[in-house]
Scaffold this motif. Structure first.
Motif, PDB file in Angstrom:
ATOM      1  N   GLU A  82       0.830  -1.202   0.000  1.00  0.00           N
ATOM      2  CA  GLU A  82       0.000   0.000   0.000  1.00  0.00           C
ATOM      3  C   GLU A  82       0.860   1.244   0.000  1.00  0.00           C
ATOM      4  OE1 GLU A  82      -3.154   0.267   2.926  1.00  0.00           O
ATOM      5  OE2 GLU A  82      -3.595  -1.838   2.516  1.00  0.00           O
ATOM      6  N   ARG A  83       0.302   2.271  -0.573  1.00  0.00           N
ATOM      7  CA  ARG A  83       1.011   3.529  -0.671  1.00  0.00           C
ATOM      8  C   ARG A  83       1.158   4.167   0.701  1.00  0.00           C
ATOM      9  NH1 ARG A  83       1.554   7.045  -4.980  1.00  0.00           N
ATOM     10  NH2 ARG A  83       1.861   9.194  -4.304  1.00  0.00           N
ATOM     11  N   GLU A  84       0.074   4.157   1.440  1.00  0.00           N
ATOM     12  CA  GLU A  84       0.113   4.720   2.793  1.00  0.00           C
ATOM     13  C   GLU A  84      -0.479   3.694   3.756  1.00  0.00           C
ATOM     14  OE1 GLU A  84      -2.116   8.370   2.322  1.00  0.00           O
ATOM     15  OE2 GLU A  84      -0.260   9.501   2.382  1.00  0.00           O
ATOM     16  N   PRO A  85       0.321   2.678   4.115  1.00  0.00           N
ATOM     17  CA  PRO A  85      -0.230   1.634   4.989  1.00  0.00           C
ATOM     18  C   PRO A  85      -0.579   2.215   6.363  1.00  0.00           C
ATOM     19  CG  PRO A  85       2.139   1.369   4.763  1.00  0.00           C
ATOM     20  CD  PRO A  85       1.747   2.479   3.834  1.00  0.00           C
ATOM     21  N   GLY A  86      -1.548   1.562   7.015  1.00  0.00           N
ATOM     22  CA  GLY A  86      -2.031   2.073   8.300  1.00  0.00           C
ATOM     23  C   GLY A  86      -1.048   1.820   9.428  1.00  0.00           C
ATOM     24  N   TRP A  87      -1.262   2.530  10.514  1.00  0.00           N
ATOM     25  CA  TRP A  87      -0.389   2.382  11.697  1.00  0.00           C
ATOM     26  C   TRP A  87      -0.774   1.156  12.503  1.00  0.00           C
ATOM     27  CZ3 TRP A  87       3.463   5.565  11.286  1.00  0.00           C
ATOM     28  CH2 TRP A  87       3.284   6.864  10.799  1.00  0.00           C
ATOM     29  N   LEU A  88       0.217   0.675  13.257  1.00  0.00           N
ATOM     30  CA  LEU A  88      -0.058  -0.220  14.379  1.00  0.00           C
ATOM     31  C   LEU A  88       0.204   0.639  15.612  1.00  0.00           C
ATOM     32  CD1 LEU A  88       1.954  -3.360  13.195  1.00  0.00           C
ATOM     33  CD2 LEU A  88      -0.437  -2.838  12.763  1.00  0.00           C
ATOM     34  N   VAL A 107       6.733  -8.087  12.394  1.00  0.00           N
ATOM     35  CA  VAL A 107       6.034  -6.807  12.429  1.00  0.00           C
ATOM     36  C   VAL A 107       6.920  -5.756  11.758  1.00  0.00           C
ATOM     37  CG1 VAL A 107       5.155  -4.989  13.940  1.00  0.00           C
ATOM     38  CG2 VAL A 107       4.778  -7.388  14.517  1.00  0.00           C
ATOM     39  N   ASP A 108       6.343  -4.988  10.875  1.00  0.00           N
ATOM     40  CA  ASP A 108       7.075  -3.919  10.200  1.00  0.00           C
ATOM     41  C   ASP A 108       7.171  -2.731  11.155  1.00  0.00           C
ATOM     42  OD1 ASP A 108       8.068  -1.951   8.642  1.00  0.00           O
ATOM     43  OD2 ASP A 108       6.402  -1.906   7.206  1.00  0.00           O
ATOM     44  N   LEU A 109       8.375  -2.507  11.683  1.00  0.00           N
ATOM     45  CA  LEU A 109       8.525  -1.487  12.729  1.00  0.00           C
ATOM     46  C   LEU A 109       8.204  -0.088  12.229  1.00  0.00           C
ATOM     47  CD1 LEU A 109      11.755  -2.761  14.512  1.00  0.00           C
ATOM     48  CD2 LEU A 109       9.406  -2.902  15.310  1.00  0.00           C
ATOM     49  N   ALA A 110       8.351   0.132  10.927  1.00  0.00           N
ATOM     50  CA  ALA A 110       8.085   1.465  10.383  1.00  0.00           C
ATOM     51  C   ALA A 110       6.622   1.851  10.564  1.00  0.00           C
ATOM     52  CB  ALA A 110       8.460   1.512   8.906  1.00  0.00           C
ATOM     53  N   ARG A 111       5.780   0.863  10.822  1.00  0.00           N
ATOM     54  CA  ARG A 111       4.359   1.170  10.956  1.00  0.00           C
ATOM     55  C   ARG A 111       3.907   1.239  12.405  1.00  0.00           C
ATOM     56  NH1 ARG A 111       1.352  -2.860   7.064  1.00  0.00           N
ATOM     57  NH2 ARG A 111      -0.421  -1.921   8.104  1.00  0.00           N
ATOM     58  N   VAL A 112       4.869   1.014  13.323  1.00  0.00           N
ATOM     59  CA  VAL A 112       4.507   1.008  14.744  1.00  0.00           C
ATOM     60  C   VAL A 112       4.649   2.416  15.324  1.00  0.00           C
ATOM     61  CG1 VAL A 112       5.125   0.113  17.015  1.00  0.00           C
ATOM     62  CG2 VAL A 112       5.206  -1.378  15.018  1.00  0.00           C
ATOM     63  N   LEU A 113       3.638   2.828  16.046  1.00  0.00           N
ATOM     64  CA  LEU A 113       3.720   4.090  16.801  1.00  0.00           C
ATOM     65  C   LEU A 113       3.384   3.774  18.248  1.00  0.00           C
ATOM     66  CD1 LEU A 113       1.805   6.859  14.811  1.00  0.00           C
ATOM     67  CD2 LEU A 113       4.262   6.671  15.161  1.00  0.00           C
ATOM     68  N   VAL A 114       4.179   4.335  19.162  1.00  0.00           N
ATOM     69  CA  VAL A 114       3.908   4.138  20.580  1.00  0.00           C
ATOM     70  C   VAL A 114       3.501   5.479  21.182  1.00  0.00           C
ATOM     71  CG1 VAL A 114       4.821   3.367  22.788  1.00  0.00           C
ATOM     72  CG2 VAL A 114       5.562   2.259  20.674  1.00  0.00           C
ATOM     73  N   VAL A 115       2.339   5.503  21.805  1.00  0.00           N
ATOM     74  CA  VAL A 115       1.826   6.745  22.385  1.00  0.00           C
ATOM     75  C   VAL A 115       1.929   6.671  23.893  1.00  0.00           C
ATOM     76  CG1 VAL A 115      -0.197   8.213  22.638  1.00  0.00           C
ATOM     77  CG2 VAL A 115       0.188   7.003  20.499  1.00  0.00           C
ATOM     78  N   ARG A 116       2.447   7.725  24.502  1.00  0.00           N
ATOM     79  CA  ARG A 116       2.452   7.846  25.957  1.00  0.00           C
ATOM     80  C   ARG A 116       1.584   9.037  26.320  1.00  0.00           C
ATOM     81  NH1 ARG A 116       4.321   3.182  27.886  1.00  0.00           N
ATOM     82  NH2 ARG A 116       6.117   2.470  26.686  1.00  0.00           N
ATOM     83  N   SER A 117       0.394   8.777  26.799  1.00  0.00           N
ATOM     84  CA  SER A 117      -0.483   9.895  27.153  1.00  0.00           C
ATOM     85  C   SER A 117      -0.289  10.219  28.633  1.00  0.00           C
ATOM     86  CB  SER A 117      -1.933   9.532  26.871  1.00  0.00           C
ATOM     87  OG  SER A 117      -2.344   8.547  27.771  1.00  0.00           O
ATOM     88  N   CYS A 136      -5.515   3.356  10.804  1.00  0.00           N
ATOM     89  CA  CYS A 136      -4.766   2.439  11.651  1.00  0.00           C
ATOM     90  C   CYS A 136      -5.176   1.024  11.277  1.00  0.00           C
ATOM     91  CB  CYS A 136      -5.085   2.671  13.131  1.00  0.00           C
ATOM     92  SG  CYS A 136      -4.426   4.204  13.774  1.00  0.00           S
ATOM     93  N   SER A 137      -4.187   0.155  11.078  1.00  0.00           N
ATOM     94  CA  SER A 137      -4.517  -1.244  10.817  1.00  0.00           C
ATOM     95  C   SER A 137      -4.928  -1.906  12.114  1.00  0.00           C
ATOM     96  CB  SER A 137      -3.311  -1.966  10.240  1.00  0.00           C
ATOM     97  OG  SER A 137      -2.909  -1.337   9.057  1.00  0.00           O
ATOM     98  N   ALA A 138      -4.196  -1.579  13.181  1.00  0.00           N
ATOM     99  CA  ALA A 138      -4.527  -2.137  14.491  1.00  0.00           C
ATOM    100  C   ALA A 138      -4.273  -1.083  15.547  1.00  0.00           C
ATOM    101  CB  ALA A 138      -3.694  -3.372  14.771  1.00  0.00           C
ATOM    102  N   VAL A 139      -5.112  -1.107  16.567  1.00  0.00           N
ATOM    103  CA  VAL A 139      -4.945  -0.193  17.697  1.00  0.00           C
ATOM    104  C   VAL A 139      -4.916  -1.046  18.953  1.00  0.00           C
ATOM    105  CG1 VAL A 139      -5.914   1.747  18.944  1.00  0.00           C
ATOM    106  CG2 VAL A 139      -6.201   1.603  16.470  1.00  0.00           C
ATOM    107  N   LEU A 140      -3.844  -0.894  19.748  1.00  0.00           N
ATOM    108  CA  LEU A 140      -3.695  -1.663  20.977  1.00  0.00           C
ATOM    109  C   LEU A 140      -3.763  -0.706  22.157  1.00  0.00           C
ATOM    110  CD1 LEU A 140      -2.306  -3.369  18.674  1.00  0.00           C
ATOM    111  CD2 LEU A 140      -0.815  -4.287  20.426  1.00  0.00           C
TER     112      LEU A 140
END
Lengths: 233, 482
Positions: A82-88, A107-117, A136-140
């Protein structure tokens, strides 16, 4: 949201009641868990995109991520062209998601985002935004007990955005009601873990199944020795 | 002219926007209030009312009244002094905004804009949907406008200034409308209009019926030239408005704004102007710099970024709103400046052909929104880093390339932020070591050397942990096989 009237319609919307004819079967919506036994037990043969899955577990280290990693890897393979694949997107994980282990699992690390709220409010905001964004492909997410209202909102957002949403929650939530259409309980055993499907669309709860959850790769020696031991017995 | 028209197959079509109350409204809009109430603008000498807004007219105030009379009719009337520079500045903002609708815009100071629209109708799907879009956006603009189309620039201009709200495509329909115009609305020199009236010529139609030679003889060649350009007999080239290389807009509020949320109201029209500006230049903005000037002169700079670049006002407004929610104003704000100088080329493919269907956001956009609300550091990517020490084997910089890093095998999915000390007794009671040791050493080069023996152990409740014994024989838990 509209005021709940208690009508059948609103019960259906809340996900309290399910209809048999809505048995999901769409291949595009379904996402294999990577564990054939589990796939078989889940409606639509796998996790469903656009639905919340609740994973109840006691403490980190029991295979709660190993249960998901094959599906996350599958999402990465699907999105590779995909041109703009979704985030994990990982929202407030309890520890550091360890890059080498994720990479090894595919897991493709380029698509992983870690959020600290900073607050629970921000965490829920972030989960809702991510689930409904459609990118987002997946939201954890990790949520404590209670949260009934919030989970209903998140389920609505997941339906809207079509992301696979996974909520990790303490095993103590087992008796609390939840709008998530799929709920699993993970219990550790002397090897591997027992997975109980507490709730699923289009079917009753099932007896627990025993899964090694990739332990055979982490500890090959032990799991190879087993048959020999039995021979000796 | 006729030949070129035939070759493009398109009738020329112009749209003129006349902002009759611009000089008044540009000041009112800076008060930061949605409904400012009755207001009027004085003339230069301050003796008469030059412009009155709708509320003032409804209260009975009229143009040309003396201030004292107006006050006696409407005591709460707000009287403002003219500020031609500000009006001119605002006209420029409106020209940016008009970039949403046309690629060729001309300024007609003090209160008009001319838009070439024949070439735009295709993109908007016809004149009617063009008109609807324009009307919608105009409502949000805060400036009243008379707009009229014309088959020539001057036709559109005169019809708009005469207050005709027209939206026609046909040349003959325009000519018909023009012929009805009274002679004194043709913007002829006052003396000439008087003379023509004296001759019994009331409307343009009558003027056009006269023989050209006699008109020219009596009133000079200028009148004939003016009429020819009006009806389209001779071409009337327009000087286009050229957008500057940076987008800068300064707003000096006429009263202090106390809450950050109040800033959104005046910001919205600027962002719509920005959107038009970006359309004109075929760009997307990557970063907005908002400078807030407080009462004591202190300045606060807010940088709002969009990872993938965006042009839509709605997206930027949302990002600004999120940023303002995090903002605590120490002092009331007197002025705000928006500067945009980081652009990226509009990737036509991304935006038009492959743009996600309605309801699906672009990944970069979500990232921007999360970062604006939670802070730049709160949302981080994950990458491998070539270092044997487990705590250094990953990074949030996202720069390392997977291909150059050998992925260590058999690592746990959770790494603890700090290794956790395990007491010897606890270890013996609770943990069964299943695999190990794996010697990991390194870091002598940067003063943080480690030499550890790693094991995989099963806790008595069945969980799998990653633990190590260091040089001194102490045990630590470093990760969980989650």
């Amino acid at each position: 949201m509209a005021v709940e009237t208690g009508s059948l319609h609103s019960l259906l919307q809340k996900g309290v009641v399910w209809q048999a004819y809505r048995q999901p079967s769409d291949k595009a919506v379904s996402l294999s868990t990577g564990y054939p036994e589990l796939d078989q037990a889940l409606p639509g043969s796998g996790w469903q995109r656009g639905q919340l899955v609740e994973l109840l577990y006691r403490r980190e280290g029991g295979g709660e991520l190993r249960l998901l990693l094959p599906a996350l890897a599958q999402l990465c393979r699907e999105g590779a062209d995909e041109r703009e694949p979704g985030w994990l997107l990982w929202v407030d994980p309890p520890h550091i998601p360890y890059a080498p282990a994720l990479a090894e699992a595919g897991v493709d690390l380029a698509r992983v985002l870690v959020v600290r709220s900073n607050s629970r409010r921000d965490r829920l905001w972030c989960l809702e935004q991510a689930l409904k964004s459609g990118c987002c492909s997946a939201v954890l997410g990790w949520l404590p007990t209670g949260q009934e209202k919030a989970i209903r909102r998140l389920q609505v957002a997941a339906v809207e955005g079509g992301a696979a949403g996974f909520l990790f929650r303490p095993a103590g939530c087992r008796e609390q009601s939840s709008a998530a259409p799929c709920r699993l309980l993970l219990q550790n055993r002397a090897s591997g873990a027992e997975v109980t499907i507490l709730k699923r669309r289009g079917g009753w709860a099932l007896p627990a199944m025993h899964l090694l959850l990739g332990e055979e790769r982490i500890l090959p020696a032990i799991h190879q020795e087993r048959p020999e031991l039995r021979l000796v017995d | 002219m006729t030949a070129s028209r035939a070759s493009t197959g398109r009738e020329p079509l112009w749209l003129y926007l006349h902002f009759p109350l611009l000089a008044l409204e540009c000041q009112l809009n800076l008060s930061g209030v949605a409904a400012p109430g009755a207001a009027a603008l004085l003339d230069d000498a301050g003796r008469q009312l030059r412009l009155c807004n709708g509320d003032a007219v409804r209260a009975g105030v009229e143009q040309g009244m003396a201030p004292a009379t107006a006050y006696s009719i409407c005591p709460e009337l707000q009287l403002l002094k003219p500020n031609p520079e500000q009006a001119r500045y605002q006209l420029e903002s409106l020209a940016f905004w008009a970039g949403n609708f046309s690629a060729q815009i001309s300024l007609y100071p003090p209160d008009g804009l001319l838009l070439e629209i024949a070439s735009m109708l295709h993109y908007f799907g016809g004149l009617e949907s063009f008109r609807q879009r324009l009307e919608q956006q105009q409502l949000r603009l805060g400036y009243g406008a008379c707009r009229a189309t014309g088959h020539t620039p001057q036709a559109a201009r005169l019809l708009a200034r005469a207050g005709r709200q027209l939206c026609l495509a046909d040349k003959h329909a325009h000519l018909q409308q023009l012929q009805e115009l009274p002679v004194n609305q043709l913007e002829l020199p006052a003396r000439m209009a008087e003379q023509l009236n004296g001759m019994g010529l009331q409307r343009l139609a009558q003027l056009l019926q006269l023989p050209r030679e006699s008109l020219s003889n009596r009133f000079g060649p200028h009148l004939l030239d003016h009429l020819d350009r009006l009806v389209g007999r001779t071409p009337d080239p327009q000087s286009p408005f050229l957008p500057p290389p940076q987008f800068v807009r300064l707003l000096e509020f006429s009263r202090e704004l106390e809450s950050s949320q109040a800033l959104l109201f005046p910001l919205r029209p600027i962002l719509e102007s920005l959107q038009g500006y970006l359309r004109l230049r075929g760009l997307q903005a990557e970063q907005l710099q908002l400078l807030l000037v407080a009462r004591d002169g202190e300045q606060q700079l807010l940088e709002i970024c969009h990872a993938g670049g965006a042009s839509e006002a709605g997206i930027w407004l949302e990002l600004c709103r999120l940023r303002f929610e995090q903002l605590r104003l120490q002092q009331p704000v007197l002025a705000m400046q928006l500067l945009v100088e980081q652009f990226r080329e509009l990737d036509a493919e991304t935006v038009d052909l492959f743009s996600p269907p309605q309801g699906r956001e672009r990944p970069a956009q979500l990232l921007s929104r999360l970062r604006v609300r939670l802070g730049e550091q709160a949302v981080q990517p994950l990458a491998l880093y070539p270092d044997h020490r487990p705590e250094k084997g990953w990074t949030t910089q996202g720069t390392a390339n997977l291909e150059v890093v050998a992925v260590p095998k058999g690592r746990p999915a959770w790494l603890l932020r700090q290794p956790e000390r395990l007491a010897q007794a606890q270890l013996e009671r609770q943990v069964e070591l299943l695999k190990g040791p794996e010697r990991i050493s390194g870091g002598w080069w940067d003063g943080l050397p480690v030499r550890r023996d790693y094991y995989i152990g099963r806790w008595s409740d069945g969980r799998l942990g990653w633990l190590f014994r260091d040089d001194c024989g102490d045990w630590y838990l470093h990760g969980w096989y989650g």
